[in-house]
Scaffold this motif. Structure first.
Motif, PDB file in Angstrom:
ATOM      1  N   VAL A   8       5.071  31.826  15.497  1.00  0.00           N
ATOM      2  CA  VAL A   8       5.845  30.973  16.119  1.00  0.00           C
ATOM      3  C   VAL A   8       6.737  30.190  14.872  1.00  0.00           C
ATOM      4  O   VAL A   8       8.044  30.169  15.256  1.00  0.00           O
ATOM      5  N   GLU A   9       6.054  29.954  14.007  1.00  0.00           N
ATOM      6  CA  GLU A   9       6.787  29.162  12.855  1.00  0.00           C
ATOM      7  C   GLU A   9       7.902  30.229  12.299  1.00  0.00           C
ATOM      8  O   GLU A   9       9.078  29.867  11.743  1.00  0.00           O
ATOM      9  N   ALA A  10       7.568  31.267  12.236  1.00  0.00           N
ATOM     10  CA  ALA A  10       8.315  32.377  11.375  1.00  0.00           C
ATOM     11  C   ALA A  10       9.346  32.598  12.329  1.00  0.00           C
ATOM     12  O   ALA A  10      10.641  32.738  11.790  1.00  0.00           O
ATOM     13  N   SER A  11       9.480  32.735  13.701  1.00  0.00           N
ATOM     14  CA  SER A  11      10.492  32.847  14.407  1.00  0.00           C
ATOM     15  C   SER A  11      11.472  31.837  14.635  1.00  0.00           C
ATOM     16  O   SER A  11      12.604  31.857  14.640  1.00  0.00           O
ATOM     17  N   ILE A  12      10.910  30.566  14.501  1.00  0.00           N
ATOM     18  CA  ILE A  12      11.625  29.287  14.503  1.00  0.00           C
ATOM     19  C   ILE A  12      12.589  29.069  13.262  1.00  0.00           C
ATOM     20  O   ILE A  12      13.802  29.235  13.052  1.00  0.00           O
ATOM     21  N   LEU A  13      11.992  29.602  12.011  1.00  0.00           N
ATOM     22  CA  LEU A  13      12.812  29.839  10.706  1.00  0.00           C
ATOM     23  C   LEU A  13      13.786  30.928  10.844  1.00  0.00           C
ATOM     24  O   LEU A  13      14.802  30.834  10.225  1.00  0.00           O
TER      25      LEU A  13
ATOM     26  N   LYS B 133       7.907  24.074  22.132  1.00  0.00           N
ATOM     27  CA  LYS B 133       9.160  23.829  22.433  1.00  0.00           C
ATOM     28  C   LYS B 133       9.595  22.564  21.378  1.00  0.00           C
ATOM     29  O   LYS B 133      10.778  22.736  20.846  1.00  0.00           O
ATOM     30  N   ASP B 134       8.796  21.369  20.999  1.00  0.00           N
ATOM     31  CA  ASP B 134       9.275  20.287  20.370  1.00  0.00           C
ATOM     32  C   ASP B 134       9.305  21.116  18.555  1.00  0.00           C
ATOM     33  O   ASP B 134      10.237  20.562  18.129  1.00  0.00           O
ATOM     34  N   GLN B 135       8.480  22.039  18.571  1.00  0.00           N
ATOM     35  CA  GLN B 135       8.410  22.485  16.914  1.00  0.00           C
ATOM     36  C   GLN B 135      10.022  23.518  16.810  1.00  0.00           C
ATOM     37  O   GLN B 135      10.536  23.132  16.063  1.00  0.00           O
ATOM     38  N   LEU B 136      10.455  24.043  17.909  1.00  0.00           N
ATOM     39  CA  LEU B 136      11.862  24.792  17.877  1.00  0.00           C
ATOM     40  C   LEU B 136      12.860  23.577  17.671  1.00  0.00           C
ATOM     41  O   LEU B 136      13.755  23.893  17.040  1.00  0.00           O
TER      42      LEU B 136
END
Length: 439
Positions: free
Chosen positions: A153-158, A256-259
């Protein structure tokens, strides 16, 4: 007056034409003897005094044009500077035998042993790896892709926020994906909200075209599936999310908030702290091309710019003209190499962004000192005191390199001395481990 000069010209041409000929006379025949007329010559009109004065002035102008122009002091300065710059360029060409060129040009790359810094380096916040400036984009992408093994999740957001340069396009994609997730969280039992048709025009134009968006949806739980179409033959590809329970919905909201709070991953400038022994060469800087904000073509013209700048400096210029030139000069640099001379003579060196605040310089020095808690001051060349604030380094004329002077706060030092204390080593042992001598 014009007629006077025309008459003179005609007379000169007539006399230089030689003896006359008859029109029907053969040109090959011998010239007949010249018979002088016994008749008295027709007297010329006397030249007036005004015509004489005009003729004398014209001759004076012609004579003045033929004389060489006297050199002024500015001409001498320009010629001297031009000679020095040409001699310097010739010495560089003859004395340097570069093994590589800058970006395929013929601009020589100096030996790294002679440089004040081997280059500009950066550090990856994810891996801590250090690399050169021209490797930033590749190494950051590699680090993000490696992050998928730990946190997809973090990697895709980055990926979404770093790989795509168009910020408006990223913003639009994030808004649409957030709407997908909001609809699912608000209507968890509605199956239609858990399906995204891949061929949908909005999805194709606004979401799928943004790198990392599909990876994010898959990391959030969506899967690619081929589903039959209602009332039609064949199947079509969808991104489908399985039915979610309450805990899954909470996690989806957090995702969603992380995105929405995501930021691009930027390589951090590596200061490359270095300590040097006391040296008279502290003010001599030899910078690599990485410190210049110039293209290869601009680097080729650098020598010409320097010659033109020397000529401009020889002329009288207004304050506004000088300030414009200084601002233009400062924009040529993205980075600056700063040295700080300490009271014991040792020199601390670090690399900074040209648009970093002076506060970053103070923090760098403070972290390198044994007694960093003590207040101190930094003086720029010329004795200007630098304040520990948000003023930019390039606004203080500290680009592309500068030597600063360090001094402890006098009042605090007086209190320490009154208490019987004194300062011994200034720099931390870790900084002094690889102390060198400036060349």
């Amino acid at each position: 007056m014009r007629k006077f000069f025309e008459d003179i010209k005609k007379d000169i041409k007539f006399k230089s034409a030689g003896p006359g000929k008859k029109l029907n006379e053969d040109s090959s025949s011998s010239n007949p003897p010249v018979v002088q007329s016994s008749a008295p010559a027709k007297p010329r009109h006397a030249v007036t005094e005004g015509a004489q004065r005009a003729g004398a002035a014209a001759l004076a102008r012609i004579e003045q044009q033929q004389r060489p122009r006297l050199q002024t002091s500015q001409d001498a300065i320009r010629n001297q500077v031009k000679k020095e710059l040409e001699a310097e360029a010739a010495a560089i060409v003859e004395g340097e035998k570069p093994s590589t060129d800058i970006e395929g040009t013929n601009i020589p790359v100096k030996d790294t042993e002679c440089l004040s810094a081997s280059g500009v380096y950066f550090k990856c916040p994810l891996t801590g790896a250090v690399f050169k400036k021209n490797e930033r984009e590749t190494r950051i992408k590699e680090a993000i892709l490696m992050q998928f093994a730990n946190d997809p999740v973090e990697a895709s957001i980055l990926m979404i926020h770093t790989f795509n340069k168009d910020r408006e396009k990223v913003k639009a994609a994030v808004e649409i994906i957030s709407r997908y997730l909001d609809n699912i969280c608000k209507n968890p039992e509605e199956e239609k909200f858990r399906k995204i048709r891949v061929s949908n025009k909005i999805f194709q134009e606004k979401v799928s075209s943004v790198e990392g968006s599909q990876e994010f949806l898959q990391a959030a739980g969506f899967e690619f599936k081929s589903l039959p179409l209602e009332g039609k033959e064949g199947t079509e590809e969808f991104l489908v999310l399985a039915e979610q329970n309450s805990s899954d919905l909470e996690k989806l909201t957090e995702t969603k908030d992380q995105l929405q709070k995501g930021e691009p991953l930027r390589a951090q400038l590596e200061r490359q702290p270095q300590a040097f022994r006391p040296s008279p060469n502290a003010m001599r800087f030899e910078l690599p091309a990485d410190f210049y904000n110039l293209t290869a073509e601009e680097l080729k013209r650098e020598q010409q710019f320097r010659m033109e700048a020397a000529e401009r400096n020889a002329m009288l210029r207004t304050k506004a003209m000088r300030e414009r030139d200084e601002q233009r000069e400062r924009r040529k640099y993205n980075y600056t190499l700063l040295r700080v001379r300490l009271p014991d003579g040792n020199i601390l060196q670090g690399t900074f962004l040209a648009r970093e605040p002076v506060a970053a310089l103070y923090e760098f020095v403070r972290e390198s000192l044994v007694d960093g808690w003590q207040p101190f001051e930094l003086m720029a060349p010329g004795g200007q005191k630098l304040n520990d604030d948000e003023t930019l380094l390039n606004e203080c004329n500290l680009v592309p390199a500068a030597l600063l002077t360090f001094s402890w706060d006098a009042a605090v030092q007086a209190d320490i001395a009154a208490a019987g204390g004194h300062c011994t080593a200034l720099l931390k042992p870790k900084v002094l481990e690889n102390i060198r001598t400036l060349v």
